[in-house]
Enzyme design. Structure first.
Site, PDB file in Angstrom:
ATOM      1  N   TYR A 204      11.283  11.894  -6.686  1.00  0.00           N
ATOM      2  CA  TYR A 204      11.669  10.998  -5.876  1.00  0.00           C
ATOM      3  C   TYR A 204      11.099   9.491  -6.208  1.00  0.00           C
ATOM      4  CZ  TYR A 204      12.268   8.556  -1.334  1.00  0.00           C
ATOM      5  OH  TYR A 204      12.663   7.830  -0.310  1.00  0.00           O
TER       6      TYR A 204
ATOM      7  N   ASP B 103       6.564   6.651 -12.823  1.00  0.00           N
ATOM      8  CA  ASP B 103       6.353   6.336 -11.452  1.00  0.00           C
ATOM      9  C   ASP B 103       5.133   7.022 -10.777  1.00  0.00           C
ATOM     10  OD1 ASP B 103       8.426   7.166  -8.291  1.00  0.00           O
ATOM     11  OD2 ASP B 103       6.289   6.267  -8.619  1.00  0.00           O
TER      12      ASP B 103
ATOM     13  N   LYS C  90       1.274   2.737  -2.577  1.00  0.00           N
ATOM     14  CA  LYS C  90       0.458   3.702  -1.812  1.00  0.00           C
ATOM     15  C   LYS C  90      -0.987   3.101  -1.856  1.00  0.00           C
ATOM     16  CE  LYS C  90       3.674   7.355  -1.965  1.00  0.00           C
ATOM     17  NZ  LYS C  90       4.180   7.935  -0.639  1.00  0.00           N
TER      18      LYS C  90
HETATM   19  P1  KE4 Z   1       8.024   3.885  -0.751  1.00  0.00           P
HETATM   20  O1  KE4 Z   1       9.329   3.324  -0.778  1.00  0.00           O
HETATM   21  O2  KE4 Z   1       8.174   4.968   0.557  1.00  0.00           O
HETATM   22  O3  KE4 Z   1       6.762   3.038  -0.416  1.00  0.00           O
HETATM   23  O4  KE4 Z   1       7.849   4.677  -2.140  1.00  0.00           O
HETATM   24  C1  KE4 Z   1       8.850   5.506  -2.384  1.00  0.00           C
HETATM   25  C2  KE4 Z   1       8.172   6.433  -3.709  1.00  0.00           C
HETATM   26  C3  KE4 Z   1       8.306   6.257  -4.826  1.00  0.00           C
HETATM   27  N1  KE4 Z   1       7.856   7.335  -5.823  1.00  0.00           N
HETATM   28  C4  KE4 Z   1       7.344   8.486  -5.540  1.00  0.00           C
HETATM   29  C5  KE4 Z   1       6.431   9.124  -6.493  1.00  0.00           C
HETATM   30  C6  KE4 Z   1       6.911   8.548  -4.044  1.00  0.00           C
HETATM   31  O5  KE4 Z   1       6.292   9.421  -3.524  1.00  0.00           O
HETATM   32  C7  KE4 Z   1       7.525   7.582  -3.051  1.00  0.00           C
HETATM   33  C8  KE4 Z   1       7.492   7.723  -1.657  1.00  0.00           C
HETATM   34  N2  KE4 Z   1       6.643   8.958  -1.363  1.00  0.00           N
HETATM   35  C9  KE4 Z   1       7.011   9.617   0.253  1.00  0.00           C
HETATM   36  C10 KE4 Z   1       6.315  10.752   0.384  1.00  0.00           C
HETATM   37  N3  KE4 Z   1       7.109  12.125  -0.381  1.00  0.00           N
HETATM   38  C11 KE4 Z   1       6.819   8.523   1.076  1.00  0.00           C
HETATM   39  C12 KE4 Z   1       6.836   9.040   2.594  1.00  0.00           C
HETATM   40  C13 KE4 Z   1       8.261   8.771   3.361  1.00  0.00           C
HETATM   41  O6  KE4 Z   1       9.258   8.803   2.474  1.00  0.00           O
HETATM   42  O7  KE4 Z   1       8.302   8.429   4.377  1.00  0.00           O
END
Ligand code: KE4
Length: 429
Positions: A144, A239, A267
């Site tokens: 993701y 990523d 994060k």
């Molecule tokens: P954000 O746009 O949520 O800040 O980041 C996206 C993203 C990009 N790359 C990786 C490897 C990620 O894990 C994420 C976001 N992680 C999720 C948890 N699986 C955030 C939690 C959520 O979607 O509320």
């Protein structure tokens, strides 16, 4: 434990917010029941709307590696807020955080701040396409990279055809430029490259996956991926939104010994406030506006309030790198404790771990990619999640997520977690 007020708050939230949440995973869809509304948190503990105290294993999905409401971060934010939160003008603190991040992470000369991991990955792909002049990308099933259109793609019809949208609203036109490979499967990558010779700008990957549960790359996989990308003049995008500043000072590049071409962050780099970033060597970053032609922008990008949280967090991690070893030891201790309970109970399970990322999968077979992760027994997971919640342990409400330990968690908390599983495990089967 009582969750009445959380349930009442959820009813109210659903009147004004789609699904009652601002990010779907919070809604407990895959584990059932109403989500827990949290009121405050400190260190390793969440305090929810019903007054329950819970040991937190998601740490806001990664950012709060030092624990909740960490004093140096909070004080930095309060002090900065008094001077104004955002100006839409350059400020010195952006350079301070950029300089520190560049000094900690290998293979990057420059970094651009944005407001989320989604923005970071979306922008990194645009930069890769702009720099190479090529249009297609390869991603991996189960990885993701945020919710921008290019990544909301599932496998296409044939092994070498392009992807298809996995969400309404994503166009076929977008999907045709995203190819889908299998994690830990180098052949799936070379097959796609052979069928799209000279058309692929980048391969984007979670160097340690955290969105299928935690999945560690095999030794040969990541080396082979680096080699193929170099040979085929394809940019390798790591990523590191999850792994950056979590699996070590230098992130997964340093931990795995692999040089990426572009790295994305989120994060931890924001210390709990909205910050994402993408970074690379000068040659590539020179293509980014206003220096170069690849456009990218953001009203609140680099705002001093978020920068102050990120700078306080990274300064702490940079000055005390022993934190990473402490976190790794705690995660290993948890791993061993949970494994011994599940083995004793004869419950088929796999526990994957890398640094302070860990996940439990209820399946006989090793979990090495999305399809093996999807074979996990979700009914077991549902009972596990709710049983542990009853014991005051807050785990990610999905089998496809990773736990993120924070350094405020004590060995007493870990023993309480392992004891909690001893009570829950007999009810799983
Ligand atoms: P954000 O746009 O949520 O800040 O980041 C996206 C993203 C990009 N790359 C990786 C490897 C990620 O894990 C994420 C976001 N992680 C999720 C948890 N699986 C955030 C939690 C959520 O979607 O509320």
């Amino acid at each position: 434990m009582i969750y009445q007020r959380s349930s009442a708050l959820f009813v109210e939230a659903k009147k004004y917010i789609p699904g009652g949440v601002n990010s779907p995973v919070r809604a407990f869809k895959s584990v059932g029941g109403d989500p827990v509304f949290v009121e405050r948190a400190k260190g390793a503990y969440l305090y929810d709307a019903d007054g329950n105290k819970l040991i937190d294993f998601i740490s806001s999905w990664g950012p709060l590696i030092l624990g909740h409401a960490y004093e140096p971060v909070i004080n930095a934010v309060i002090d900065k807020a008094r001077l104004g939160t955002s100006f839409g003008m350059p400020t010195e603190i952006e350079t301070e955080l950029a300089q520190l991040a560049v000094s900690m992470v290998p293979n990057i000369d420059k970094i651009r701040f944005v407001n989320s991991g989604t923005e970071a990955c979306m922008s990194a792909i645009r930069l890769a396409r702009g720099f190479t002049g090529k249009e297609k990308i390869i991603k991996f099933a189960g990885c993701y990279h945020g919710h921008s259109d290019a990544f909301l793609i599932q496998a296409g019809s044939g092994a070498v055809t392009f992807g298809s949208p996995n969400s309404p609203g994503v166009t076929k036109g977008t999907a045709k430029d995203t190819l889908l490979a299998q994690y830990n499967n180098l052949e799936s990558v070379s097959t796609l490259i052979a069928a799209n010779k000279g058309e692929i700008a980048a391969v984007i990957i979670e160097p340690v996956a955290g969105n299928m549960g935690c999945i560690v790359p095999s030794d040969t996989f990541m080396d082979g991926l680096r080699k193929i990308c170099t040979e085929e003049n394809i940019l390798l995008v790591f990523d590191e939104v999850m792994t950056g500043f979590r699996v070590g000072r230098g992130g997964a590049q340093e931990a795995l010994g692999i040089d990426a071409d572009i790295v994305t962050f989120g994060k931890v780099i924001g210390g709990g406030l909205p910050v994402g970033a993408f970074a690379s060597r000068d040659e590539i970053m020179a293509h980014l506006a206003p220096e170069g032609p690849v456009y990218q922008a953001g009203t609140l990008s680099g705002n001093p309030l978020a920068m102050s949280a990120g700078l306080a967090m990274l300064t702490e991690l940079n000055n005390r790198p022993e934190i990473f070893e402490s976190l790794n030891k705690k995660t290993t201790y948890l791993n061993n404790g949970l494994a011994s309970v599940l083995t004793e109970q004869g419950i088929p399970h796999q526990i994957n771990r890398f640094g302070s990322m860990i996940s439990v999968h209820f399946t006989e077979n090793p979990v090495v990619d999305f399809s093996s992760s999807a074979k996990g027994n979700n009914e077991f997971f549902r009972r596990y999640f709710h049983g542990m919640l009853e014991e005051g342990i807050y785990l990610p409400p999905s089998a496809f997520e990773s736990y993120f330990l924070n350094d405020a968690i004590s060995y007493k908390d870990l023993d309480h977690t392992i004891e909690g599983l001893k009570k829950v495990a007999p009810r799983l089967v």
